[in-house]
Design a protein around this motif. Structure first.
Motif, PDB file in Angstrom:
ATOM      1  N   PRO A  92     -24.080  43.073  -6.648  1.00 34.31           N
ATOM      2  CA  PRO A  92     -22.814  43.543  -6.037  1.00 34.31           C
ATOM      3  C   PRO A  92     -22.788  44.858  -5.039  1.00 34.31           C
ATOM      4  N   PRO A  93     -23.687  45.853  -5.174  1.00 39.35           N
ATOM      5  CA  PRO A  93     -23.902  46.788  -4.038  1.00 39.35           C
ATOM      6  C   PRO A  93     -24.019  46.221  -2.690  1.00 39.35           C
ATOM      7  N   MET A  94     -24.684  45.073  -2.718  1.00 41.32           N
ATOM      8  CA  MET A  94     -25.074  44.296  -1.155  1.00 41.32           C
ATOM      9  C   MET A  94     -23.625  43.660  -0.822  1.00 41.32           C
ATOM     10  N   ASN A  95     -22.699  44.297  -0.408  1.00 44.75           N
ATOM     11  CA  ASN A  95     -21.279  43.472  -0.449  1.00 44.75           C
ATOM     12  C   ASN A  95     -20.661  43.774   1.063  1.00 44.75           C
ATOM     13  N   LYS A  96     -21.418  43.604   2.175  1.00 46.12           N
ATOM     14  CA  LYS A  96     -20.677  43.724   3.317  1.00 46.12           C
ATOM     15  C   LYS A  96     -20.350  42.444   3.919  1.00 46.12           C
ATOM     16  N   ILE A  97     -19.154  42.140   4.451  1.00 50.14           N
ATOM     17  CA  ILE A  97     -18.711  40.973   5.085  1.00 50.14           C
ATOM     18  C   ILE A  97     -19.108  41.184   6.603  1.00 50.14           C
ATOM     19  N   LEU A  98     -20.140  40.701   7.019  1.00 48.52           N
ATOM     20  CA  LEU A  98     -20.760  40.849   8.029  1.00 48.52           C
ATOM     21  C   LEU A  98     -20.270  40.303   9.731  1.00 48.52           C
ATOM     22  N   SER A  99     -19.336  39.118   9.462  1.00 49.93           N
ATOM     23  CA  SER A  99     -18.742  38.594  10.457  1.00 49.93           C
ATOM     24  C   SER A  99     -17.684  37.719   9.972  1.00 49.93           C
ATOM     25  N   ILE A 100     -16.523  37.633  10.591  1.00 51.10           N
ATOM     26  CA  ILE A 100     -15.722  36.394  10.573  1.00 51.10           C
ATOM     27  C   ILE A 100     -15.556  35.930  12.154  1.00 51.10           C
ATOM     28  N   ASP A 101     -15.903  34.720  11.963  1.00 53.27           N
ATOM     29  CA  ASP A 101     -16.018  34.222  13.547  1.00 53.27           C
ATOM     30  C   ASP A 101     -14.915  32.879  13.569  1.00 53.27           C
ATOM     31  N   GLU A 102     -13.759  33.438  14.287  1.00 50.68           N
ATOM     32  CA  GLU A 102     -12.533  32.663  14.339  1.00 50.68           C
ATOM     33  C   GLU A 102     -12.784  31.429  15.402  1.00 50.68           C
ATOM     34  N   VAL A 103     -13.847  31.471  16.020  1.00 52.74           N
ATOM     35  CA  VAL A 103     -13.931  30.078  16.966  1.00 52.74           C
ATOM     36  C   VAL A 103     -14.825  29.232  16.359  1.00 52.74           C
ATOM     37  N   ASN A 104     -16.041  29.643  15.592  1.00 50.35           N
ATOM     38  CA  ASN A 104     -16.662  28.873  15.056  1.00 50.35           C
ATOM     39  C   ASN A 104     -16.340  28.417  13.475  1.00 50.35           C
ATOM     40  N   LEU A 105     -15.261  29.165  13.271  1.00 48.99           N
ATOM     41  CA  LEU A 105     -14.864  29.124  11.710  1.00 48.99           C
ATOM     42  C   LEU A 105     -15.812  29.240  10.555  1.00 48.99           C
ATOM     43  N   THR A 106     -16.412  30.497  10.782  1.00 43.02           N
ATOM     44  CA  THR A 106     -17.448  30.774   9.855  1.00 43.02           C
ATOM     45  C   THR A 106     -17.426  32.334   9.433  1.00 43.02           C
ATOM     46  N   ALA A 107     -17.907  32.513   8.333  1.00 45.91           N
ATOM     47  CA  ALA A 107     -18.188  33.910   7.813  1.00 45.91           C
ATOM     48  C   ALA A 107     -19.476  34.155   7.270  1.00 45.91           C
ATOM     49  N   LYS A 108     -19.938  35.346   7.696  1.00 49.54           N
ATOM     50  CA  LYS A 108     -21.395  35.742   7.377  1.00 49.54           C
ATOM     51  C   LYS A 108     -21.374  36.921   6.341  1.00 49.54           C
ATOM     52  N   VAL A 109     -21.798  36.607   5.214  1.00 48.14           N
ATOM     53  CA  VAL A 109     -21.388  37.949   4.109  1.00 48.14           C
ATOM     54  C   VAL A 109     -22.983  38.232   3.356  1.00 48.14           C
ATOM     55  N   GLU A 110     -23.186  39.288   2.859  1.00 49.31           N
ATOM     56  CA  GLU A 110     -24.032  39.641   1.966  1.00 49.31           C
ATOM     57  C   GLU A 110     -23.842  38.951   0.717  1.00 49.31           C
ATOM     58  N   ALA A 111     -24.746  38.741   0.059  1.00 51.19           N
ATOM     59  CA  ALA A 111     -24.653  38.037  -1.434  1.00 51.19           C
ATOM     60  C   ALA A 111     -23.807  38.705  -2.381  1.00 51.19           C
ATOM     61  N   GLY A 112     -23.665  39.899  -2.094  1.00 52.09           N
ATOM     62  CA  GLY A 112     -22.778  40.645  -3.562  1.00 52.09           C
ATOM     63  C   GLY A 112     -21.303  40.616  -3.052  1.00 52.09           C
ATOM     64  N   VAL A 113     -20.934  40.101  -1.902  1.00 52.92           N
ATOM     65  CA  VAL A 113     -19.372  40.071  -1.915  1.00 52.92           C
ATOM     66  C   VAL A 113     -18.693  39.444  -2.779  1.00 52.92           C
ATOM     67  N   ILE A 114     -17.820  39.991  -3.349  1.00 53.10           N
ATOM     68  CA  ILE A 114     -16.753  39.269  -4.379  1.00 53.10           C
ATOM     69  C   ILE A 114     -16.028  38.384  -3.600  1.00 53.10           C
ATOM     70  N   THR A 115     -15.822  36.970  -4.472  1.00 57.85           N
ATOM     71  CA  THR A 115     -15.393  35.917  -3.830  1.00 57.85           C
ATOM     72  C   THR A 115     -13.762  36.203  -3.299  1.00 57.85           C
ATOM     73  N   ALA A 116     -12.776  36.719  -4.219  1.00 58.44           N
ATOM     74  CA  ALA A 116     -11.591  36.946  -3.975  1.00 58.44           C
ATOM     75  C   ALA A 116     -11.195  38.033  -2.714  1.00 58.44           C
ATOM     76  N   ARG A 117     -12.203  38.873  -2.506  1.00 60.98           N
ATOM     77  CA  ARG A 117     -12.279  39.743  -1.412  1.00 60.98           C
ATOM     78  C   ARG A 117     -12.669  38.979  -0.227  1.00 60.98           C
ATOM     79  N   LEU A 118     -13.350  38.148  -0.289  1.00 61.59           N
ATOM     80  CA  LEU A 118     -13.537  37.045   1.320  1.00 61.59           C
ATOM     81  C   LEU A 118     -12.285  36.282   1.409  1.00 61.59           C
ATOM     82  N   GLN A 119     -11.803  35.745   0.268  1.00 62.16           N
ATOM     83  CA  GLN A 119     -10.645  34.694   0.398  1.00 62.16           C
ATOM     84  C   GLN A 119      -9.683  35.803   1.041  1.00 62.16           C
ATOM     85  N   SER A 120      -9.516  36.841   0.579  1.00 65.79           N
ATOM     86  CA  SER A 120      -8.358  37.566   1.214  1.00 65.79           C
ATOM     87  C   SER A 120      -8.433  38.060   2.552  1.00 65.79           C
ATOM     88  N   GLU A 121      -9.759  38.364   2.789  1.00 67.63           N
ATOM     89  CA  GLU A 121      -9.981  38.702   4.397  1.00 67.63           C
ATOM     90  C   GLU A 121      -9.796  37.828   5.286  1.00 67.63           C
TER      91      GLU A 121
END
Ligand SMILES: Cc1cc2nc3c(=O)[nH]c(=O)nc-3n(C[C@H](O)[C@H](O)[C@H](O)COP(=O)(O)OP(=O)(O)OC[C@H]3O[C@@H](n4cnc5c(N)ncnc54)[C@H](O)[C@@H]3O)c2cc1C
Length: 476
Positions: A92-121
């Motif tokens: 869980p401390p490895m929790n950076k959302i590294l990028s959200i790419d609106e053209v490629n429609l991708t998100a790159k995240v560290e493994a500890g990101v909480i699922t709901a945080r990714l959803q809301s971002e």
């Protein structure tokens, strides 16, 4: 016990501030969401980078100790429960959302990101990450990939594996490897990436994950309808499919679960019905409205006396709360909650739902049933007291019969929670020995010293014993 010198070397790798070994910490990380499974680790460490994970695994091979990756510990098959002579790696401390790419429609995240945080971002940008396990507020993306988590939107949108494009993995040897790519299309060589999805922390450790996103649907409606017989909810699923409607969510709660939820959350649910079904439709407004009318007509034809419908976020959240509170509400009924997981083809739902009621009666156990009806994925939940050995035995018989029936009906002993420690005794019955032996061979190739999350899914007895008894050389 891991040797003092190995623990000292480990402390030096992670740094004192990322090394926990008080009795309280060991106790805290001795279990996950699975009842009746506990084992204290020798230490708990926070790896802050892929390089540190790599060094820890190299040390584990040198010194012969086991490494157990852990997200939030919400797993329900014992996947992150420590084994003897093990160190827990907390993500869980490895929790950076590294990028959200609106053209490629991708998100790159560290493994500890909480699922709901990714959803809301991603939703803030008009995008959508569909996998939605009931535990989304606490689970990590790494844990979701390791379990190939499903959830409430599986019917229309699939499960975690349908959204994983690329994985940065540290192999059990400590070697880093990049699997998949950020391109939507990639068929280079064997598809190794997908062997790691759902590998329950036993084949490699994920450090970063690249996920596919979708545009957020324009509109959604949540509907709730009561039924007077449990078998009818199975028929409702069949009728919905025959009407060529694919709801985003198609969930249910049985009578015991409805009563527990109402007692707990006071939502005004009808408590004298056999089952409640929750449907979410999403997409373009005009299509959603037309489908909602068809769904209401199907429900009425099958005897649903009233249909609640919610279009505002607040009302929809309230209706969904009935389903999302199921686990917590049932857990209040008895000291021990065994939330299980089995799946059957949709067409077998009416029979399966009746069988589960019959088995609960015959084994005299209190069972609340709920789950992802549209996926044929049921969560029969046994409420017992683990100190009552007779009740424990009866609950085991209930689940044994449930799993055997699921397999007989063409289903699986787990649809989304994984095999872990809790279900490994049923794996061979479900898949056959040849498959389990092949799984063992994969594991042995990648992890000859059996250092990474050993004893999960299946045992490799001789290797594990040798690992505990003597040091083994690092694989070359
Ligand atoms: C109330 C409740 C509701 C739930 N609802 C659902 C649901 O709807 N659908 C569903 O599928 N599950 C559900 N679950 C189960 C659980 O939340 C999921 O399995 C989830 O994916 C676990 O995530 P976690 O971060 O808690 O992982 P953990 O429980 O910590 O670990 C799970 C597994 O992943 C491995 N792991 C963790 N991080 C890594 C990593 N970085 N690299 C490699 N392996 C790793 C662990 O070793 C372990 O084997 C629910 C659980 C609860 C308690």
């Amino acid at each position: 016990m891991i040797s003092a010198s190995a623990l000292k070397a480990l402390r030096e790798i992670v740094g004192r501030e990322n090394y926990l070994d008080s009795e309280a910490d060991k106790l805290l990380y001795s279990y996950d969401g699975t009842p009746m499974l506990r084992q204290k680790p020798d230490a708990v460490v926070i790896p802050r980078s892929a390089d540190v994970v790599s060094k820890i695994l190299r040390l584990a091979n040198d010194e012969g100790f086991a490494v157990v990756p852990r997200g939030s510990g919400s797993g329900l098959s014992g996947g992150s429960v420590p084994v003897p002579n093990s160190v827990v790696l907390l993500f869980p401390p490895m929790n950076k959302i590294l990028s959200i790419d609106e053209v490629n429609l991708t998100a790159k995240v560290e493994a500890g990101v909480i699922t709901a945080r990714l959803q809301s971002e991603v939703e803030k940008r008009g995008l959508f990450y569909p996998p939605d396990p009931g535990s989304a507020n606490i689970s990590t993306v790494g844990g979701n990939v390791a379990e190939n988590a499903g959830g409430l939107r599986g019917l229309k949108y699939g499960v975690t594996k349908n959204y994983v494009l690329a994985l940065d993995v540290i192999l059990p040897s400590g070697e880093p490897i990049a699997l998949g790519s950020e391109s939507v299309k990639d068929v280079q060589g064997l598809n190794l990436r997908d062997i790691f999805i759902g590998s329950e922390g036993a084949l490699g450790i994920f450090t970063t994950i690249t996920l596919r996103l979708l545009p957020k649907p324009e509109h959604s409606v949540v509907m709730m309808m009561p039924f007077d017989s449990i078998a009818t909810v199975g028929e409702f699923v069949a009728e919905t499919m025959l009407a060529r409607i694919t709801p985003a969510m198609l969930e249910f709660l049985d009578r015991n679960t409805i009563r527990a939820v109402e007692d707990y959350a006071k939502l005004g649910l009808p408590t004298n019905v056999a089952a409640l079904v929750l449907v979410e439709l999403d997409g373009y407004k005009s299509v959603v409205e037309a489908e909602a009318q068809k769904i209401a007509a199907i429900a009425r034809k099958l005897g649903a006396s009233s249909i609640a419908s919610a279009e505002t976020l607040d009302d929809a959240t309230r209706l969904k709360l009935a389903r999302k509170s199921a686990f917590s509400a049932l857990a209040r009924l008895k000291p021990t909650t065994i939330l299980e997981d089995a799946s059957v083809p949709r067409s077998k739902l009416p029979e399966m739902l009746l069988k589960l009621e019959e088995f609960a009666k015959q084994e005299s156990v209190l069972v609340g049933n709920f789950g992802h009806l549209g996926d044929g994925n049921l969560h029969p939940t046994c409420l017992i007291n683990e100190r009552d050995s007779d009740e424990v035995r009866r609950s085991e018989r209930f689940f044994e019969r449930a799993f055997e029936t699921a397999v007989k009906f063409g289903g699986a002993i787990t649809g989304e929670h994984g095999t872990g420690l809790a279900k490994k005794k049923y794996l061979e019955m479900a898949t056959g020995k040849t498959q389990v032996d092949l799984m063992r061979k994969f594991k042995q190739i990648l992890d000859p010293n059996n250092v990474l999350n050993p004893s999960k899914m299946f045992d490799i007895e001789s290797l594990f014993r040798s690992k505990c008894e003597r040091k083994i050389a690092r694989p070359t």
